[in-house]
Design a protein around this motif. Structure first.
Motif, short mmCIF file in Angstrom:
data_model
loop_
_atom_site.label_atom_id
_atom_site.label_comp_id
_atom_site.label_asym_id
_atom_site.label_seq_id
_atom_site.Cartn_x
_atom_site.Cartn_y
_atom_site.Cartn_z
N GLY A 77 10.44 7.31 -5.06
CA GLY A 77 11.64 8.13 -4.99
C GLY A 77 11.88 8.96 -6.24
N SER A 78 11.58 8.41 -7.40
CA SER A 78 11.90 9.08 -8.66
C SER A 78 10.72 9.82 -9.30
N SER A 124 2.74 13.83 -12.75
CA SER A 124 1.27 13.84 -12.79
C SER A 124 0.69 12.44 -12.81
N TRP A 125 1.33 11.51 -13.56
CA TRP A 125 0.78 10.16 -13.65
C TRP A 125 0.87 9.43 -12.32
N TYR A 126 1.95 9.67 -11.55
CA TYR A 126 2.09 9.02 -10.25
C TYR A 126 1.05 9.55 -9.27
N GLY A 131 0.80 -1.22 0.00
CA GLY A 131 0.00 0.00 0.00
C GLY A 131 0.83 1.26 0.00
N GLN A 132 2.11 1.15 -0.37
CA GLN A 132 3.00 2.31 -0.38
C GLN A 132 3.23 2.83 -1.80
N TYR A 133 2.36 2.43 -2.72
CA TYR A 133 2.33 2.98 -4.08
C TYR A 133 3.56 2.64 -4.91
#
Length: 220
Positions: free
Chosen positions: A166-167, A172-174, A159-161
């Motif tokens: 980090g990068s 926007s997509w993240y 659940g930490q995506y």
């Protein structure tokens, strides 16, 4: 591509998988899957010509091989028996495995994903092997029982995506994917994405314990 006229005594088609004879290995797997889907049994000849496939000969099979560029050889009953006898010899490290069913495949991936983001999905698309996309809703609704094989790729079940924080956390997509994950967790009745993913992971674990086949790679 090998094209042959059909002898009257032909009963089987051999699809070689060695590098010298076969240029469309992935398409060959697709042809084999299609044959199983036609309720036909296939023999997988382990260690014989790169792990060749022996299939019942039909006109439709030959046409599909030619259309997809898959090399094949038409065999008589006598030639087929000779090959199987060679494989069964105690002096050979070979085996003929009978394949009986085309497995129903699910790929665990969100609706927003694209095929080229996942190497296995790309292979399935190119090989023309059918699959269904499923995600958290379907898993929590116990739809995994409908499938023989589950494929996982990028998913982070903590659940930490995922590993891209980090990068790419400012892209926007993240940010959009993070919003979608949180909205889906809320829709499913969970306060946190990690809670939803734990429930999903537990369902997947139960699926594997119950005999389901799972293939996971990358960060899954």
């Amino acid at each position: 591509m090998c094209i042959f006229s059909l002898p009257a005594s032909a009963s089987y088609v051999l699809i070689p998988m060695d590098a010298e004879s076969q240029k469309e290995h992935l398409k060959a797997y697709g042809i084999t899957y299609w044959t199983l889907g036609q309720q036909q049994k296939v023999k997988w000849l382990l260690n014989y010509r790169g792990g060749a496939f022996l299939l019942p000969d039909t006109e439709e099979l030959q046409k599909k091989c030619m259309i997809r560029g898959v090399s094949f050889e038409v065999l008589s009953d006598a030639k087929t028996e000779s090959i199987l006898a060679e494989i069964e010899s105690p002096s050979q490290n070979m085996e003929a495995i009978v394949l009986e069913k085309a497995p129903k495949i699910a790929v665990y991936t969100p609706d927003s994903s694209v095929p080229w983001d996942d190497a296995v999905t790309m292979v399935l698309e190119y090989a023309e092997i059918p699959y269904d996309k499923i995600y958290d809703r379907e898993v929590l609704a116990d739809e995994l029982v409908l499938y023989d094989w589950l494929h996982l790729h990028h998913e982070d079940f903590t659940g930490q995506y995922g590993k891209f924080y980090g990068s790419y956390r400012a892209t926007s997509w993240y940010i959009e994917e993070k919003k979608q994950a949180e909205a889906l967790a809320t829709e499913l009745g969970y306060d946190k994405v990690s809670q939803a993913k734990l429930a999903v992971a537990t369902k997947i674990s139960d699926y594997v314990i119950g005999g389901g086949f799972m293939f996971a790679m990358c960060s899954a």
